[in-house]
Enzyme design. Structure first.
Site, PDB file in Angstrom:
ATOM      1  CG  HIS D  14      -0.972  -2.161  -0.109  1.00  0.00           C
ATOM      2  ND1 HIS D  14       0.371  -2.289   0.159  1.00  0.00           N
ATOM      3  CD2 HIS D  14      -1.622  -2.697   0.960  1.00  0.00           C
ATOM      4  CE1 HIS D  14       0.531  -2.866   1.341  1.00  0.00           C
ATOM      5  NE2 HIS D  14      -0.649  -3.133   1.838  1.00  0.00           N
ATOM      6  CB  CYS D  33      -0.685  -9.112   1.405  1.00  0.00           C
ATOM      7  SG  CYS D  33      -0.269  -8.634   3.080  1.00  0.00           S
ATOM      8  CG  HIS D  39      -4.833  -5.139   2.984  1.00  0.00           C
ATOM      9  ND1 HIS D  39      -4.286  -5.860   1.935  1.00  0.00           N
ATOM     10  CD2 HIS D  39      -3.783  -4.727   3.723  1.00  0.00           C
ATOM     11  CE1 HIS D  39      -2.974  -5.893   2.064  1.00  0.00           C
ATOM     12  NE2 HIS D  39      -2.637  -5.206   3.138  1.00  0.00           N
ATOM     13  CG  HIS D  41      -1.442  -0.850   5.871  1.00  0.00           C
ATOM     14  ND1 HIS D  41      -1.586  -1.739   6.901  1.00  0.00           N
ATOM     15  CD2 HIS D  41      -1.174  -1.602   4.773  1.00  0.00           C
ATOM     16  CE1 HIS D  41      -1.390  -2.975   6.455  1.00  0.00           C
ATOM     17  NE2 HIS D  41      -1.138  -2.922   5.164  1.00  0.00           N
ATOM     18  CG  ASP D  79      -4.232  10.962   2.415  1.00  0.00           C
ATOM     19  OD1 ASP D  79      -4.257   9.917   3.093  1.00  0.00           O
ATOM     20  OD2 ASP D  79      -4.900  11.966   2.703  1.00  0.00           O
ATOM     21  CG  HIS D  80      -8.261   9.409   1.704  1.00  0.00           C
ATOM     22  ND1 HIS D  80      -7.405   9.771   2.690  1.00  0.00           N
ATOM     23  CD2 HIS D  80      -9.460   9.194   2.318  1.00  0.00           C
ATOM     24  CE1 HIS D  80      -8.037   9.791   3.848  1.00  0.00           C
ATOM     25  NE2 HIS D  80      -9.284   9.435   3.650  1.00  0.00           N
ATOM     26  CD  GLU D 127       2.368  -2.888   5.465  1.00  0.00           C
ATOM     27  OE1 GLU D 127       2.787  -2.931   4.303  1.00  0.00           O
ATOM     28  OE2 GLU D 127       2.151  -3.924   6.134  1.00  0.00           O
TER      29      GLU D 127
END
Lengths: 138, 138, 138, 138, 138, 138
Positions: D14, D33, D39, D41, D79-80, D127
Site C-alpha cells: 500500500h 508512506c 511498501h 506489511h 492477500d498478495h 499492521e
C-alpha cells in the site's frame, strides 16, 4: 469510532518496599521484590486512543505524533531509570504494574486531550509477557 | 546426536560502569546504561545440551532435571537480584549480555558434565527480544 | 478500577464427540477433532480480575495468590490430563475453547470473590495462538 | 455470551497518498508512506464474533466456517495484492490501519449476520506487532 | 568467542517476476507473488557478529554502533521501499528471502570488518514468522 | 550456500510410558506424562534445507513445494492424532521431543533428497515455546 493502539517498550529497575513496615513484613508481602538492591524488567506499554477517522488522512491520530508523545512523556522519564529513585510519582507510591498503568495514564491524558481529535482510551502495561495491568481512567 | 534446549527467564537489575573511567567516559561508552541507579530486564535464557537419545526413556537428559539445575545454579542467584551488587562474577566484570552468557556457561558446565550422558552445547541469553548473545564454551 | 491479568499455560488432550450422533455426523460437524484417540494443545489462559488499587501495597490482588488460585483450581485439574476423560465438567459437555472458558470462570469465580477486594472480570482461553474464546460471566 | 476470535494473516502492499495534495504536503503528512512505489506489511487480523454456546456442539460458530468466510471475503481479495490499486474500497480511501479495520468489518458483517447464531463483535488489524486498530461497528 | 545478535525490522514491497519468461510461466513458478502490482512484508533481520569480549567494556562490539550500521547500510535503503524498483541489487535479481539475506550480508560485511574486533557471522531474514533464510558468507 | 527454513504446526496427543516398567517406575521417570489417558501439545516444526540459490528463480527450493512435502509426509500423519496409538514409528518408541525430531527427519530426508537441488539440513521441534529438540541427521 476506532480504537488505535501503539506499543512501546522500556527497561527499568524497581523494588517493592513500604518504609512504614518492618523488613519482615515487606518480605512477607512482597517476597523477592522487596530486595532493596532492586531488580528490573522490559516493560511493554500499549497506549490506545479513540476517535473518528479523519476522512482526508485516514487517521484517528498521526501515529508518529503519538509515538513522540509517548517518548517525551513516558520513555524519556522511565527508560533505563530506577523507578523508585528517579521517577517522582513513585517516590512514595510503590511502582507495581497497576500503579505504573495509572501513572502512564496521568502522564498521557493531558497531551492527548490537548491535541484534540481523539481521547485516551486505555493504557496497558506488561511487566512480563504473563502479567499485565490495564487502566481506563476511571 | 540431538540438541535439546530448555528456556528459562529471570528479571534482574544491572548497570554498565567501569570505575577506572571518569563519569564522562562511562556515559560516552555506555550511554544510559551507565546510570548507577541501575535499570533492568526480563532476561530469557536458552540452555542447550547435546547427546544421544537413551533408547529406553527417549531422553537426551531428563528435562525436569535440567530445569532444576538451571534454577539452582542460575535463577536462584540471578532472579530478582542486582547483578552488579549481588552476583560475585559481576563484582568486577560488567554484566553485558555477552558476559552473562559466559557466566551462565561457567555455572552450568560442571553440573551438566557431572551428570554424564550429555554435554553443554550452547548458552543463549536474550536481554530483550532484539538483542542476544550466544556462547559455546570456546 | 484496574484490570489485572495473569497468564498461565496447561497442556491437555481432548476430542469433540457427541455420543447421540452417528460417527458420520460427528465427523461432518467436528472434522478431525472427532478422532476418539484424542489430540491435544498447549492452552494459554488469561485470568483478569478488577478492583481498586490498595494504596498501601499498590496491589489490586497479590499476583502470587492469584497464581496459586489458578494452579489449585485449574492447572492441577487440567494440566497433563485428558479433558473428556478426567475432568468432571467435560464428562457430558464437549471441551471446546468456548466451554473451557466458561468452565475456568466457574472454577475461579467463588475463590476470587471469597477473597474480597477484587472480582473476576474476564477469562480468555487460547487453544492455539490463532483461536481464543473469552467469557465475562454473563 | 462468549466472544470467539479467529486470527488470520495476509501480506499486501500500500501507500498513503492524497491526490488533492501536493507531493510536499503528502510527504509532510505521510512521511515515507507517501512513496508511490509502495511498501508493504504482514497484516494480522483478529475477527471476533459473539453469541451463546450451542449446548449440543459446544460452538458459538463453527471455526472452520468462520475461517472460510474470512478467506473468501477478505484474504482472497487482500492477500498478495496492492491495496490501493486492486481493492475497490481503497480506490479513493487511504488504506490506513484504521480504514482497513472498517473495511474488513464491512466485508464480514453481512455474511456473519446471515449465518445466524452469532454477530460480528470486533475486528482488530495489526499492521505491525506495534500498531493496531480495532473497530466495533459503531 | 561470542556470537552477538541484533534484530531489526523493515517493511517493504516486492514481486517475483522474471522478464525472460511469459506471464504464464511466471505465475506457474511464482504464484501470487508474480503480481506486478506488488505486495509486501514486515521483514525481520537478525545480524550476528562474532569476536572475543573486550575485557574492559564487556562488549564484542558496541550494539549502538551495530544498530547504526544496520540502519545506514540496510534500513535506510530498504524500509518503506519497493525492493524491485528502488534497491539496485534487486534490479535484475529477484528479491526472494534467500537473495535478501545475501544482499544484506554484502552490504554489512565491509563496514563490520573495517571496524575491527569482530567479524560478520550470520545474517538471517524472516519474510514472515514462518519463513526465513540464513546466509553465512560462503 | 543458504539455509532456508519453513515453520509448520500440528496438534497431537501423546504419553510417555515404557511397558517394560511398573506403573511406579513410569511415574518416577516420566511424572505426569505417564498418564495413559494422554495429554497433548501444539507442536511447532522448523524444517531447514540447504543449497545454492538458483540464479533464475532466486530459490533454494520452492517453498510451496516444501510446504506440500511437510504436509504430506508429516502433518497428514501427525496432526490431530494420538502419536502413540496412530503413528507407526511411535508404536514402540516413546514420542519425546527428541524422538519426534528424529522421526520427522526420517520422514523428510528421502523426499527432499529425491527432489535434487537441496539437502535436508536441520529439523527442530518445539513441544512448548520453552522446550525444543534439534536433529541434523548424524
Amino acid at each position: 469510532m476506532i480504537l488505535l493502539t501503539r506499543r512501546a517498550t522500556f527497561s527499568a529497575a524497581h523494588y517493592y518496599f513500604n518504609p512504614a513496615w518492618s523488613q519482615e513484613q515487606n518480605e512477607r508481602v512482597f517476597g523477592r521484590c522487596a530486595n532493596l538492591n532492586g531488580h528490573g524488567h522490559n516493560y511493554t506499554l500499549e497506549v490506545t486512543v479513540t476517535g473518528s477517522v479523519d476522512p482526508v488522512s485516514g487517521f484517528v491520530v498521526d501515529l508518529k505524533w503519538l509515538k513522540d508523545v509517548i517518548e517525551r512523556e513516558v520513555l524519556d522519564n522511565y527508560d533505563h531509570r530506577h523507578l523508585n529513585l528517579e521517577v517522582p510519582e513513585f517516590a512514595s507510591t510503590i511502582p507495581t504494574t497497576e500503579n505504573i498503568a495509572i501513572a502512564v495514564w496521568n502522564r498521557l491524558q493531558a497531551p492527548v486531550t490537548a491535541a484534540g481529535g481523539a481521547s485516551l482510551s486505555r493504557v496497558r502495561v506488561y511487566e512480563t509477557p504473563d502479567i499485565f495491568a490495564e487502566y481506563r481512567g476511571e
